[in-house]
Design an enzyme around this catalytic site. Structure first.
Site, short mmCIF file in Angstrom:
data_model
loop_
_atom_site.label_atom_id
_atom_site.label_comp_id
_atom_site.label_asym_id
_atom_site.label_seq_id
_atom_site.Cartn_x
_atom_site.Cartn_y
_atom_site.Cartn_z
N ARG A 70 0.80 -1.22 0.00
CA ARG A 70 0.00 0.00 0.00
C ARG A 70 0.83 1.27 0.00
NH1 ARG A 70 -3.41 -1.08 4.85
NH2 ARG A 70 -2.70 -3.23 4.98
N GLU B 266 2.30 -9.03 14.73
CA GLU B 266 1.52 -9.37 15.92
C GLU B 266 1.81 -10.82 16.35
OE1 GLU B 266 -2.37 -7.96 15.13
OE2 GLU B 266 -2.93 -8.04 17.24
O1 LIG Z 1 3.06 -0.55 11.76
P1 LIG Z 1 2.85 -2.03 11.47
O2 LIG Z 1 2.18 -2.74 12.59
O3 LIG Z 1 4.11 -2.69 11.02
O4 LIG Z 1 1.78 -2.12 10.29
C1 LIG Z 1 1.75 -1.25 9.18
C2 LIG Z 1 1.87 -2.01 7.90
O5 LIG Z 1 0.75 -2.92 7.79
C3 LIG Z 1 0.18 -2.78 6.50
O6 LIG Z 1 0.82 -3.56 5.56
P2 LIG Z 1 0.54 -5.14 5.37
O7 LIG Z 1 1.64 -5.90 6.05
O8 LIG Z 1 -0.86 -5.44 5.77
O9 LIG Z 1 0.77 -5.35 3.81
P3 LIG Z 1 0.08 -4.73 2.48
O10 LIG Z 1 0.53 -3.29 2.37
O11 LIG Z 1 0.69 -5.56 1.40
O12 LIG Z 1 -1.42 -4.85 2.58
C4 LIG Z 1 0.42 -1.31 6.17
O13 LIG Z 1 0.32 -1.07 4.77
C5 LIG Z 1 1.79 -1.06 6.71
O14 LIG Z 1 2.81 -1.39 5.78
N1 LIG Z 2 -5.86 -1.34 11.41
C1 LIG Z 2 -5.22 -1.27 10.23
N2 LIG Z 2 -5.85 -0.79 9.14
C2 LIG Z 2 -5.22 -0.74 7.95
N3 LIG Z 2 -3.96 -1.13 7.77
C3 LIG Z 2 -3.29 -1.61 8.82
N4 LIG Z 2 -2.02 -2.07 8.94
C4 LIG Z 2 -1.84 -2.46 10.21
N5 LIG Z 2 -2.95 -2.25 10.94
C5 LIG Z 2 -3.88 -1.72 10.08
#
Ligand SMILES: O=P(O)(O)OC[C@H]1O[C@H](OP(=O)(O)OP(=O)(O)O)[C@H](O)[C@@H]1O
Ligand SMILES: Nc1ncnc2[nH]cnc12
Length: 170
Positions: A58, A95
């Protein structure tokens, strides 16, 4: 413009108890997307930033747009095994368990001033891992810019040495 109005809450996604912040409803509206980009550009302009680094997936929505607007290069950080040339890897805590992110070893030049961008700052594990990758590759982290800071998770604690900006806080 109140950007929060364009962010959708989805309860119990991807698992029970998680309130997911869905930015696809912001991306689908060109005015909200333009306003977000304008705010990111205002935060980044005039700081001598030479590279924008974003994390899969993202972070890729706005990362390249910000980079183009401030005349910086864009560098993708990807999940393991996706980048074709030599990489540096960094493990980080989720987590439950761990995951790994990678950057191309030759993407950052010594002295590069780097802006790290992602959509959401949650626990900060991802952002901390990307800071480590950028520094291991020889870059200087100037600031980290997020669309959303989930402040109740205190992710900022992991990156408090750095300038951290977010467009919207919960
Ligand atoms: O601060 P944190 O607890 O590390 O979480 C934040 C991360 O979680 C989500 O990515 P995700 O791992 O869901 O991957 P995606 O972007 O491919 O959906 C978001 O886009 C951040 O990169
Ligand atoms: N609550 C949340 N919503 C969207 N993206 C996330 N990445 C980690 N936690 C999230």
């Amino acid at each position: 413009m109140d950007l929060k109005k364009y962010i959708r809450d989805i309860e119990d996604f991807p698992k029970p108890g998680i309130g997911f912040k869905d930015i696809t409803t912001l991306l689908i509206d060109p005015k909200a997307m333009q306003e977000s980009l304008n705010q990111f550009v205002a935060l980044a302009k005039g700081k001598g930033i030479t590279k924008v680094v974003s994390m899969e997936s993202r972070g890729f929505f706005f990362g390249p747009m910000i980079a183009l607007e401030i005349n910086a290069g864009f560098i993708p950080v990807r999940k393991p095994g996706k980048l074709p040339a030599e990489t540096i890897s960094q493990e980080y805590a989720l987590e439950y368990g761990t995951d790994t992110l990678e950057i191309h070893k030759d993407a950052i030049q010594k002295g590069d001033k780097v802006l790290i961008h992602d959509d959401v700052l949650a626990t900060g594990g991802t952002a901390e891992a990307v800071v480590k990758l950028v520094e291991a590759a020889g870059g200087e982290v100037v600031q980290l810019d997020f669309i959303i800071d989930l402040t109740f998770l205190n992710g900022i604690e992991k990156i408090k040495k750095y300038q951290v900006n977010s467009l919207v806080q919960y």
